[in-house]
Design a protein around this motif. Sequence first.
Motif, short mmCIF file in Angstrom:
data_model
loop_
_atom_site.label_atom_id
_atom_site.label_comp_id
_atom_site.label_asym_id
_atom_site.label_seq_id
_atom_site.Cartn_x
_atom_site.Cartn_y
_atom_site.Cartn_z
N ASP A 133 -1.21 0.77 2.72
CA ASP A 133 -1.07 2.10 3.30
C ASP A 133 0.04 2.03 4.35
O ASP A 133 0.17 1.03 5.06
N CYS A 134 0.82 3.09 4.47
CA CYS A 134 1.93 3.10 5.43
C CYS A 134 2.01 4.46 6.11
O CYS A 134 1.90 5.50 5.45
N MET A 135 2.17 4.44 7.42
CA MET A 135 2.28 5.68 8.21
C MET A 135 3.64 5.67 8.89
O MET A 135 3.96 4.74 9.62
N VAL A 136 4.45 6.69 8.63
CA VAL A 136 5.87 6.64 8.98
C VAL A 136 6.21 7.66 10.07
O VAL A 136 5.85 8.84 9.97
N VAL A 149 12.01 2.81 -0.99
CA VAL A 149 11.88 1.37 -0.75
C VAL A 149 10.47 1.03 -0.29
O VAL A 149 9.86 0.06 -0.75
N ILE A 150 9.95 1.84 0.62
CA ILE A 150 8.56 1.63 1.07
C ILE A 150 7.61 1.70 -0.13
O ILE A 150 6.63 0.94 -0.20
N ALA A 151 7.92 2.57 -1.09
CA ALA A 151 7.04 2.74 -2.25
C ALA A 151 6.96 1.48 -3.12
O ALA A 151 6.06 1.37 -3.95
N THR A 152 7.86 0.52 -2.92
CA THR A 152 7.76 -0.72 -3.68
C THR A 152 6.57 -1.56 -3.23
O THR A 152 6.05 -2.37 -3.99
N TRP A 153 6.13 -1.36 -1.96
CA TRP A 153 5.02 -2.18 -1.45
C TRP A 153 3.85 -1.36 -0.91
O TRP A 153 2.84 -1.94 -0.49
N ALA A 154 3.94 -0.05 -0.95
CA ALA A 154 2.87 0.80 -0.42
C ALA A 154 2.38 1.76 -1.50
O ALA A 154 3.18 2.38 -2.21
N GLY A 155 1.06 1.90 -1.61
CA GLY A 155 0.47 2.86 -2.53
C GLY A 155 0.22 4.21 -1.89
O GLY A 155 0.14 5.23 -2.58
N LYS A 156 0.08 4.24 -0.57
CA LYS A 156 -0.15 5.48 0.17
C LYS A 156 0.84 5.54 1.32
O LYS A 156 0.87 4.65 2.18
N ILE A 157 1.67 6.57 1.33
CA ILE A 157 2.69 6.74 2.35
C ILE A 157 2.51 8.11 2.98
O ILE A 157 2.53 9.13 2.28
N VAL A 158 2.30 8.13 4.29
CA VAL A 158 2.13 9.40 5.00
C VAL A 158 3.24 9.53 6.05
O VAL A 158 3.38 8.65 6.92
N HIS A 159 4.01 10.61 5.97
CA HIS A 159 5.02 10.88 6.99
C HIS A 159 4.30 11.56 8.16
O HIS A 159 3.99 12.75 8.09
N ILE A 160 4.05 10.81 9.21
CA ILE A 160 3.25 11.31 10.33
C ILE A 160 4.03 12.34 11.15
O ILE A 160 3.49 13.37 11.56
N GLY A 161 5.30 12.05 11.40
CA GLY A 161 6.10 12.96 12.22
C GLY A 161 7.31 12.26 12.79
O GLY A 161 7.97 11.47 12.10
N ARG A 162 7.59 12.51 14.06
CA ARG A 162 8.80 12.01 14.69
C ARG A 162 8.71 10.50 14.92
O ARG A 162 7.65 9.89 14.79
N ASP A 165 5.60 8.28 16.15
CA ASP A 165 4.30 8.79 15.71
C ASP A 165 3.61 7.85 14.73
O ASP A 165 2.38 7.79 14.67
N GLY A 166 4.38 7.12 13.95
CA GLY A 166 3.78 6.13 13.07
C GLY A 166 3.04 5.07 13.86
O GLY A 166 1.90 4.71 13.53
N HIS A 167 3.66 4.60 14.93
CA HIS A 167 3.01 3.60 15.77
C HIS A 167 1.82 4.18 16.53
O HIS A 167 0.82 3.49 16.74
N ARG A 168 1.93 5.43 16.93
CA ARG A 168 0.77 6.06 17.60
C ARG A 168 -0.42 6.13 16.65
O ARG A 168 -1.55 5.81 17.01
N MET A 169 -0.16 6.55 15.41
CA MET A 169 -1.25 6.65 14.44
C MET A 169 -1.80 5.28 14.09
O MET A 169 -3.01 5.11 13.90
N LYS A 170 -0.93 4.29 14.01
CA LYS A 170 -1.39 2.93 13.70
C LYS A 170 -2.33 2.41 14.78
O LYS A 170 -3.35 1.77 14.49
N LEU A 171 -2.02 2.69 16.04
CA LEU A 171 -2.90 2.25 17.12
C LEU A 171 -4.25 2.95 17.02
O LEU A 171 -5.29 2.32 17.26
N LEU A 172 -4.25 4.23 16.67
CA LEU A 172 -5.52 4.93 16.48
C LEU A 172 -6.30 4.33 15.31
O LEU A 172 -7.52 4.14 15.39
N ASN A 173 -5.60 4.04 14.23
CA ASN A 173 -6.23 3.43 13.07
C ASN A 173 -6.86 2.08 13.43
O ASN A 173 -8.01 1.78 13.06
#
Length: 295
Positions: A133-136, A149-162, A165-173
């Motif tokens: 899973d990847c949060m961008v 390119v991310i799709a070569t190694w990720a099955g779920k890709i979510v564009h979180i925002g600016r 924001d990917g790192h913010r969501m990752k910390l929450l996860n």
Amino acid sequence: MTQEHIGFAGLGLMGHGMAKNIVTKGYPLTVTAHRNRAPVDDLIGRGATEASIEDLAARCTIIFLTLPGSPQVAEAVARMTPHLKPGAVIVDCSTSDPTVTERLATDLSAKGIHFADAPLSRTPKEAWEGTLDCMVGAEPEVFRRIQPVIATWAGKIVHIGRVGDGHRMKLLNNFLSLGYAAIYAEALALAAKVGISTATFDSVIRGGRMDCGFYQTFMGYALEGNREAHRFTLSNAYKDLRYLESMANAATVTTTMASAAKNSFAGAVAQGGAGPEDYVPHLTDFVARANGVKR
């Protein structure tokens, strides 16, 4: 359109599988040296090339980083920046401090270089299988460029925002998953103390409403003794919860639960659990020992 040339720095537990998928799915790949030669040699055997981080920066158009944390990311970016071509993209897949992510993005933007954060979820098994899973966090045009390119190694890709924001969501996860780990470890110690075995505990939880994928990998060690059931280190878990606490402090949010989980991991690291093979499910041993329980 000219094909992207991909660079990759950080061939650890997650990075090796990610890089393997990039090169086997058709992208030119350059990797930089790692303290463990085995992943580098494996990737070269699959068609990748090896270079210093400076040469990697000079030849690659999209560069992925999977490093231990923000200090290492900032150091790598500083070494690469003089050699990067305008239009290049650095993608930080590490679990990093969002304030550092934003600062790096601002500094690089002034030089015509893009920065995105794309942290991961799941385990090295999914990295190898290409189903992470990847949060961008990225500007829309940058996301469109890096997504294939991310799709070569990720099955779920979510564009979180600016950016950030990917790192913010990752910390929450990670707060959720590591909070589970702290609860499981304490519950198992208490169960043992009152005479309920790990097997009996599991027979009630497994298959019920409290069951989940994270519980199952955690119990892969606690119940079955598989030390590699979830290869994410205690020291990285402690680092991630410190980053979360810092984010909450900046947002003026109380962290009653997050700080309690952080302290559980701090106790394990302080007891000697800071090694490269001390993984999150092993927290159960440290909590048990602190409570006079033998496992």
